[in-house]
Design a protein around this motif. Structure first.
Motif, short mmCIF file in Angstrom:
data_model
loop_
_atom_site.label_atom_id
_atom_site.label_comp_id
_atom_site.label_asym_id
_atom_site.label_seq_id
_atom_site.Cartn_x
_atom_site.Cartn_y
_atom_site.Cartn_z
N LYS A 85 0.97 -1.25 -0.10
CA LYS A 85 0.02 0.15 0.02
C LYS A 85 0.91 1.25 0.01
CE LYS A 85 -2.33 2.98 3.28
NZ LYS A 85 -0.87 3.45 3.48
N LEU A 121 -4.86 13.34 1.76
CA LEU A 121 -5.00 14.71 1.06
C LEU A 121 -4.45 15.61 1.69
CD1 LEU A 121 -8.62 13.91 -0.36
CD2 LEU A 121 -6.54 13.49 -1.36
N GLU A 143 -8.02 8.09 5.98
CA GLU A 143 -7.78 7.26 7.26
C GLU A 143 -8.83 6.65 7.84
OE1 GLU A 143 -5.85 10.01 6.53
OE2 GLU A 143 -3.68 9.85 7.41
N LEU A 159 -7.99 3.46 5.48
CA LEU A 159 -6.81 2.77 6.14
C LEU A 159 -7.21 2.02 7.48
CD1 LEU A 159 -3.72 2.69 6.25
CD2 LEU A 159 -3.80 4.78 7.72
N LEU A 203 11.41 11.09 6.66
CA LEU A 203 10.50 10.17 6.54
C LEU A 203 10.62 9.00 5.46
CD1 LEU A 203 7.49 12.00 7.85
CD2 LEU A 203 8.51 9.98 8.96
N GLY A 204 11.32 9.31 4.39
CA GLY A 204 11.36 8.60 3.31
C GLY A 204 12.25 7.59 3.40
N SER A 261 5.89 4.28 6.33
CA SER A 261 5.25 4.73 7.57
C SER A 261 4.90 6.12 7.43
CB SER A 261 6.32 4.88 8.74
OG SER A 261 7.02 3.71 9.09
N SER A 291 1.34 10.77 2.43
CA SER A 291 1.12 11.09 1.01
C SER A 291 1.94 12.25 0.51
CB SER A 291 -0.19 11.23 0.46
OG SER A 291 -0.74 12.38 1.02
N PRO A 348 1.79 15.69 0.11
CA PRO A 348 1.16 16.52 -0.73
C PRO A 348 1.96 17.53 -1.32
CG PRO A 348 -0.41 16.06 0.93
CD PRO A 348 0.74 15.55 1.31
N ASP A 349 3.00 18.15 -0.16
CA ASP A 349 3.80 19.20 -0.74
C ASP A 349 4.98 18.87 -1.53
OD1 ASP A 349 4.99 17.16 1.20
OD2 ASP A 349 6.17 18.85 2.23
N ILE A 350 5.03 17.53 -2.00
CA ILE A 350 6.11 17.15 -2.89
C ILE A 350 5.65 16.23 -4.21
CG2 ILE A 350 8.18 17.54 -1.45
CD1 ILE A 350 8.34 14.42 -1.15
N ALA A 384 10.43 12.25 -4.62
CA ALA A 384 9.96 11.51 -3.24
C ALA A 384 11.20 10.54 -3.23
CB ALA A 384 8.72 11.00 -3.42
N SER A 408 11.31 4.10 1.38
CA SER A 408 10.28 3.65 2.08
C SER A 408 9.46 2.37 1.45
CB SER A 408 9.28 4.75 2.68
OG SER A 408 9.00 5.44 1.70
N ASP A 454 15.72 14.87 -0.16
CA ASP A 454 15.12 15.03 1.04
C ASP A 454 16.37 14.78 1.97
OD1 ASP A 454 14.73 12.31 -0.11
OD2 ASP A 454 14.23 11.67 1.69
#
Ligand code: NAD
Length: 364
Positions: free
Chosen positions: A73, A78, A93, A97, A266-267, A284, A287, A289-291, A297, A301, A339
């Motif tokens: 997954k 959003l 979520e 999720l 976090l990547g 973990s 999504s 959204p900023d990138i 990205a 992960s 990142d």
């Protein structure tokens, strides 16, 4: 003809589709090497699924997940503004999720926090704190606690809006995740940090009672108790003291993002969500959204989540090791995504797709 596995692929929202492409590349590269075939079943899931079908976890996706041997997954969710376009209960979520986790009772969430010594410079912590690298496993209970308890909102007798959300665990749920923690500790350094808040929460008092009852079954494991707020500090000041940490759902949600922070991104946080009959694998993080859509990205992960699947669901530890080694080799060449920090500015920054290509190349 070698083995065949059915993999449900839920690409998700934001950067999900981009990093999923790289995970698929890696799976395809492994097929000839290991005489295995992965049949990929794609399903809509998350915010995009809601806009397309009116549900964030459509029936067709549920059927496909039921059919699959394991589920991969991508992150869902959003931006704050986009979320408001979806009814509260269908927001990714709550609508997708948590129902996915509930459907397969994926109570055991494994979140490796790992940075080998040669990559310790990615961490924003001072070099002496991370010297030798970072390597511990966070184990988070994933289908109980505040996130799954009963929820009620309304207007009270005084005309005030109120909310009432319950934190619920029974002793069997607690024992199940603690056994996972003890077993993981047995396979590692035999030290288990139990993260709790028993000075305030009765749920933690019961948690610790259950721990005391089952600990004698693992006499070789040393249990160390740490209160969750102190654990947050300790993770930053001395992360190398940890090997296996076990905790309830919300503590794990928050502390594992701190884990990503001490790694540098976090990547770098894959995860496995394991139930009695089925497991699903996801980064973990969210999504991002900023990138999203920029091709920047970090797919580690998602590719790492594939490695966890090979090991835990398909009995292919050698293939999993090759994937980890390949990613380590790519970083070792001084290649990163945008990142990750490089204090000396010597890294070559690649796009998401280029990084995936390098991993495939390193797999040979
Ligand atoms: P996020 O995890 O998406 O992003 C936090 C920060 O980390 C951002 O700056 C982002 O760019 C960066 N980041 C995350 N993954 C990255 C990667 N692979 N490579 C490079 N940088 C990366 O958290 P958020 O912005 O708070 O949440 C965005 C959405 O994701 C929300 O809708 C939230 O509800 C959802 N979410 C979903 C999951 C899940 O699917 N399991 C988990 C957490 C958040």
């Amino acid at each position: 003809m070698g083995k065949q596995f059915k993999v449900a692929l839920l690409r998700g929202d934001g950067i999900g589709p981009e990093i999923s492409d790289e995970a698929v590349k890696v799976l395809r590269a492994l097929e000839p090497k290991h005489d295995v075939a992965f049949r990929i079943l794609e399903g809509d899931f998350g915010g995009a699924a809601y806009f397309k079908h009116g549900h964030s976890f459509p029936e067709a996706t549920k059927e496909l997940c039921d059919e699959a041997d394991a589920i991969v997954k991508g992150p869902i969710g959003l931006s704050h503004e986009e979320s408001k376009k979806i009814p509260v209960d269908e927001q990714p979520e709550r609508g997708a999720l948590l129902p996915l986790r509930r459907r397969y009772n994926t109570f055991a969430n494994f979140r490796p926090v790992y940075l080998p010594a040669e990559l310790a410079h990615f961490s924003p912590l001072k070099p002496h704190v991370v010297e030798g690298g970072i390597d511990f496993m966070m184990i988070r209970e994933l289908v109980g606690g505040l996130y799954f308890g009963t929820k009620e909102t309304g207007v009270n007798d005084q005309g005030k809006r109120y909310v009432d959300e319950h934190l619920e665990y029974d002793e069997d749920q607690i024992a199940a995740i603690l056994h996972v923690g003890f077993k993981e500790a047995m396979g590692r350094k035999k030290v288990l940090h139990n993260v709790h808040k028993s000075n305030v929460l009765k749920s933690s008092v019961l948690w610790n009672e259950v721990l005391d009852e089952i600990a004698p079954q693992y006499p070789e494991v040393t249990v160390k108790h740490i209160i969750v707020d102190a654990a947050a500090t300790a993770l930053v000041l001395n992360p190398r003291q940890f090997d296996v940490m076990v905790m309830e759902n919300m503590f794990g949600d928050i502390l594992s993002d701190l884990g990503g922070g001490i790694l540098g991104s976090l990547g770098l946080m894959p995860s496995a969500c394991v139930g009695p009959d089925k497991a699903y694998y996801e980064p973990s993080h969210g999504s991002a959204p900023d990138i999203a859509g920029k091709g920047i990205a970090n797919p580690y992960s998602m590719i790492g989540s594939i490695a966890l699947m090979l090991d835990k669901s398909f009995g292919m530890p050698e293939a999993a090791r090759q994937v980890w080694d390949a990613m380590r080799a790519v970083f070792g060449e001084g290649i990163t995504t945008a990142d990750l920090r490089d204090p000396e500015g010597k890294s070559t920054i690649l796009t998401t797709a280029e990084f995936g290509d390098k991993v495939v190349e390193a797999l040979g």
